[in-house]
Write an enzyme that holds these catalytic residues in place. Structure first.
Site, PDB file in Angstrom:
ATOM      1  CB  CYS A 177      -0.852  -0.023   1.271  1.00 50.61           C
ATOM      2  SG  CYS A 177      -1.826   1.464   1.559  1.00 50.61           S
ATOM      3  CB  CYS A 237      -2.540   4.799  -5.787  1.00 52.40           C
ATOM      4  SG  CYS A 237      -4.051   4.231  -4.982  1.00 52.40           S
TER       5      CYS A 237
HETATM    6  N1  DGL Z   1      -3.974   1.262  -0.943  1.00 52.05           N
HETATM    7  C1  DGL Z   1      -3.981   2.698  -0.958  1.00 52.05           C
HETATM    8  C2  DGL Z   1      -2.671   3.212  -1.572  1.00 52.05           C
HETATM    9  O1  DGL Z   1      -1.983   2.533  -2.288  1.00 52.05           O
HETATM   10  C3  DGL Z   1      -5.170   3.251  -1.728  1.00 52.05           C
HETATM   11  C4  DGL Z   1      -6.487   3.089  -1.026  1.00 52.05           C
HETATM   12  C5  DGL Z   1      -6.564   3.837   0.292  1.00 52.05           C
HETATM   13  O2  DGL Z   1      -6.565   5.081   0.303  1.00 52.05           O
HETATM   14  O3  DGL Z   1      -6.616   3.163   1.297  1.00 52.05           O
HETATM   15  O4  DGL Z   1      -2.312   4.335  -1.328  1.00 52.05           O
END
Ligand code: DGL
Length: 275
Positions: free
Chosen positions: A79, A192
């Site tokens: 993430c 992301c």
């Molecule tokens: N998984 C998050 C990222 O890669 C995107 C979704 C979220 O904001 O939790 O930043």
């Protein structure tokens, strides 16, 4: 069985705010088909992109406890928002119990190798962009990457609703990419977990004039290189490994979305970590 061998056959832990990190898990599973994955999606706290650094750090530490209890040999923060907010802290917390990897360093290294001295754009959540972590890492590399970042908070919920290639999503994508902050870029980092799903639309917008960089490939390659260097690659078994996909809050909609992010529907197991 020797210690090194038994360690090699332990799973790789991955965690994300939800199911978006499955794009990273998918890339890792494709690159390392013999590795067993334990994935934790913190769906109870989704999205991380709008959370404070302190909140994400607290979630991340507790999730790492769970992954360590599952004997993970490495923990990949799948993430961007959590990698930006909690990588240093988690690495210190986990110590020698497992190697902690993130989704930022591999793509920074890739950009440093291929786009030194160039203007590079980046899109991600507010947490990722406001943390300035990419800029700090590029500055530390000192190869003249001029980074232009833009928070694009509408994209993740849009993708979760399966709005990938219709008039509304194309308009939102175009309006973000036309932002003056991204003018003159030669490459764009998709910072992301969700954005690989709209890479074709972003490629279409730029018509080949900008290199659109999906970090999950670089992350999977880095994970493979790390495991190989440490002699930690799992040995092939007679059958493919059984992965586990835990979530802190379960809904059928999350399970259906796994098809989108992992390429096939997988069964989610509820692990109520916060009760
Ligand atoms: N998984 C998050 C990222 O890669 C995107 C979704 C979220 O904001 O939790 O930043």
């Amino acid at each position: 069985m020797s210690d090194a061998l038994s360690r090699a056959n332990r799973p790789i832990g991955l965690f994300d705010s939800g199911i978006g990190g499955l794009t990273v898990a998918r890339a890792v599973a494709q690159r390392l088909p013999h590795e067993r994955l334990v994935y934790f999606g913190d769906t109870a706290h989704l999205p991380y992109g709008d959370k404070s650094t302190a909140a994400i750090q607290a979630y991340a530490v507790k999730i790492c406890d769970l992954l360590l209890r599952q004997q993970c040999k490495a923990i990949l923060i799948a993430c961007n928002s959590a990698s930006a907010a909690a990588y240093e802290l988690v690495r210190e917390y986990v110590g020698s119990k497992a190697r902690v990897l993130n989704v930022i360093d591999p793509i920074v290294a890739h950009v440093g190798r291929h786009f030194a001295g160039r203007t590079v754009g980046l899109i991600g959540t507010k947490q990722t962009v406001n943390s300035n972590v990419y800029k700090k890492k590029f500055d530390a590399l000192d190869v003249g990457v001029d980074l232009h970042s833009l928070a694009t908070p509408l994209l993740a919920p849009m993708i979760e609703e399966n709005f990938l290639a219709n008039a509304v999503s194309n308009d939102i994508i175009a309006s973000y990419l036309a932002n003056p902050a991204l003018a003159g870029i030669e490459a764009l980092v998709l910072a992301c977990t969700h954005y690989p799903l709209i890479k074709p639309q972003i490629d279409a917008y730029y018509q080949g004039k900008v290199a659109v960089l999906d970090a999950s490939e670089a992350v999977a390659a880095h994970t493979a290189a790390y495991l190989a260097a440490e002699n930690l690659l799992a040995s092939p078994g007679p059958t493919p490994p059984t992965h586990h996909f835990y979530v802190s809050d379960y809904t059928p909609a999350f399970e259906e979305s796994t098809r989108l992010f992992f390429g096939q529907e997988v069964q989610l197991e509820l692990y109520p970590l916060w009760e």
